[in-house]
Scaffold this active site. Structure first.
Site, PDB file in Angstrom:
ATOM      1  CG  ASP A  51     -10.524   5.231   1.231  1.00 53.16           C
ATOM      2  OD1 ASP A  51     -10.026   5.606   2.481  1.00 53.16           O
ATOM      3  OD2 ASP A  51     -10.777   4.206   0.975  1.00 53.16           O
ATOM      4  CG  ASP A  98      -5.541   4.301   3.125  1.00 50.49           C
ATOM      5  OD1 ASP A  98      -6.097   3.521   3.567  1.00 50.49           O
ATOM      6  OD2 ASP A  98      -4.462   4.504   2.882  1.00 50.49           O
ATOM      7  CG  ASP A 104      -7.370  -2.981   3.818  1.00 49.27           C
ATOM      8  OD1 ASP A 104      -6.854  -3.443   2.851  1.00 49.27           O
ATOM      9  OD2 ASP A 104      -7.213  -1.919   4.503  1.00 49.27           O
ATOM     10  CD  GLU A 119      -6.623   2.120   7.061  1.00 46.56           C
ATOM     11  OE1 GLU A 119      -6.713   0.765   6.728  1.00 46.56           O
ATOM     12  OE2 GLU A 119      -5.684   2.836   6.404  1.00 46.56           O
TER      13      GLU A 119
END
Length: 582
Positions: free
Chosen positions: A132, A234, A355, A288
């Site tokens: 990430d 991200d 999430d 993302e």
């Protein structure tokens, strides 16, 4: 060499040729040409939330050595890549998504030597590693921001977005994590406001500044040079900002993506990032989010754009609500995304991540009667669709939501600040808590359930987030020894996907689209066609098939039998079957 030896060599040669010929005739990949094949299209990604996977030192927090301890388990799953949530130095305002040093390892997680050992251990097992990268924003404790806020003429001032207070109140911007919903935070040191789309501890970086971009490219090269195989960017669809700060209409925050995502300049940044970094390494890249519409998504991932490899779209995963969801909506959403990308671009397929709440609690049925079957069904869906599958840790066991009673039990900043915002706005707090209990991110972050010992074998200390009490029945040790477990069914699915390129590259066609409870579709590549049947119901359900299909060989089944009546199949609650119909 005598005649006997010569005859033996010839015989062995003939056997080898015949054997290879048979293997080729039984392998659809060798009889069907696949254009634009890539390792990242064929990958099966296993997402690990490091804080919650395995604690090696008893401090209650998962760490890199804990993951290293479980590398053989990860290998046994049949996955081919691991995606790690952020492991960088961080004060943990948002569990690592507030980075204070992009080249450092969070102290709770270990050291750079631990990371190097983890990377080597994965590669020894032919598993790739995806990191990430959080560069829409940094931590407010990053040295860049400390310098930026120190004075208005500091060289790092333009690394972030500032609004001088003498210009008056800045134009309202909405923050996803702020209790007041305000994305501008006043800082008295220089009498100015800084912008943060997320928590106030996460100031947004100014991507229009070339120096910021070069800093990020250097960071990416640092990890790629170590041998990292891919990057997930991200929140990157929000990185470009309209720095004229126009006034937005009332209620714009309800359409956050429309106003915040894919602003002018974003594609220029990605093309530059690709040219300077991604094109120089054999790495996977995914952002993302996929923007506001299909056109946005294509611009991110179409091959000739030279930006990113694949889209990670949220329309599908956002379907389940507290009130439930319609299967027809699920069919429509996943089918339209597949159709849109059946010729160019590439998708991610997922139903859960860090999430989201737990997959089986949102999409299936987590009651004792149906948890196992519905978890197997959901894994069957993920691993039989076109696109790169992302499987979230614990979903291979069918881990479920945890039941929190009060807000004090939550750790997630989004939950805590969301509660304060709802309270200040006079919302129905009983309803708010019920919805939070169903959908909170903390549900998906409870510790991995390894065995039935204290704390599920996750830690010898006090876990940072409580272990789900159902670990006594749902754990790796117990499921390992049960041939019919969710875990062993998951392993069968990953093996099936790797052995059948049709499940990776084959076309997708929805079958019986109007069926109220069964999601059915075919996957076709060359002369091979598989049919997936998924009964998304706790009731038995019939489906009529084309002539001869019902008697086709069963490739995988989450029950021990399949009831066939002529050219129809009667499916049990949450039954999931794949048939080889051609």
């Amino acid at each position: 060499m005598n005649r006997s030896s010569i005859r033996l060599v010839i015989c062995l040669f003939i056997i080898l040729v015949v054997s290879n010929s048979c293997k080729q005739n039984n392998n659809p990949q060798t009889t069907t040409s696949v254009q634009n094949a890539e390792w990242w299209k064929e990958a099966i990604v296993y997402q690990i939330y490091p804080r919650s996977f395995k604690d090696s030192d008893g401090d209650g927090v998962g760490d890199l050595k804990g993951i290293i301890e479980k590398l053989d388990y990860i290998k046994s799953l049949g996955v081919t890549a691991v995606w790690l949530n952020p492991i960088y130095s961080s004060p943990n305002a948002d569990n690592g998504y507030d980075v204070s040093d992009y080249r450092g390892i969070m102290e709770e997680f270990g050291t750079m030597d631990d990371f190097d050992a983890l990377l080597a251990g994965l590669h020894e097992r032919d598993i790739k590693l995806v990191l990430d990268i959080v560069v829409n924003h940094s931590s407010d404790e990053h040295e860049w921001f400390k310098q930026s806020r120190s004075s208005r003429d500091n060289p790092y001032r333009d690394y972030y977005h500032w609004w001088p207070a003498e210009k008056g109140e800045p134009p309202y911007r909405y923050s996803l994590f702020d209790p007041k919903g305000d994305a501008w935070q006043y800082d008295s040191l220089t009498n100015a406001y800084y912008l943060h789309y997320f928590a106030k501890q996460q100031p947004d970086l100014n991507w229009s500044n070339p120096k910021v971009r070069q800093e990020v490219y250097d960071i990416l090269r640092f990890w790629a040079d170590k041998g990292v195989d891919g990057f997930r960017l991200d929140a990157f669809q929000f990185a470009a900002k309209d720095t004229t700060y126009p006034e937005f209409p009332d209620g714009f925050e309800k359409d956050f993506i429309q106003y915040y995502a894919m602003q002018d300049g974003l594609h220029d940044y990605l093309k530059e990032m690709n040219q300077e970094v991604f094109s120089k390494y054999d790495v996977m890249s995914v952002a993302e989010g996929a923007g506001r519409n299909f056109d946005d998504a294509h611009k991110l991932v179409d091959r000739d754009r030279k930006e990113l490899n694949m889209a990670y779209a949220f329309e599908g995963v956002d379907i389940p609500k507290y009130e439930g969801y319609e299967l027809a909506t699920m069919k429509e959403v996943f089918s339209k995304w597949d159709k849109e990308f059946n010729k160019d671009g590439w998708l991610s397929i997922f139903l859960a991540n860090h999430d989201q709440a737990r997959m089986v609690s949102r999409w299936g049925n987590d009651s004792e009667a149906y948890r196992s079957a519905s978890a197997k069904l959901l894994n069957t869906f993920i691993l039989s669709m076109r696109g790169t599958p992302y499987c979230y840790y614990g979903d291979e066991l069918g881990m479920t939501n945890i039941d929190f009673d009060t807000i004090t039990q939550y750790q997630d900043i989004a939950a805590i600040n969301g509660y304060q915002k709802a309270l200040s706005e006079g919302e129905d707090m009983d309803l708010f808590m019920k919805k939070l209990n169903f959908g909170s991110r903390d549900n998906g972050r409870t510790p991995m359930q390894w065995d039935n010992s204290e704390n599920a074998g996750f830690t010898l200390g006090t876990p940072w987030l409580p272990v789900n009490p159902n670990y006594i029945d749902i754990n790796v040790q117990k499921e390992n020894s049960n041939p019919g477990s969710v875990l062993n069914h998951f392993r069968e699915l990953t093996t099936l996907r790797k052995q059948n390129p049709v499940l990776v590259y084959g076309s997708y066609e929805l079958f019986a689209p109007e069926h109220p409870s069964i999601y059915a579709y075919t996957r076709t590549l060359g002369d091979k066609t598989l049919l997936t049947l998924l009964n998304f119901s706790k009731e038995s359900s019939d489906i009529s098939l084309e002539v001869g299909w019902a008697k086709s060989p069963i490739i995988i089944n989450n029950y021990n039998d399949l009831q066939i009546i002529d050219d129809s199949i009667k499916m049990k609650p949450f039954q999931a079957v794949i048939l080889n119909i051609n």
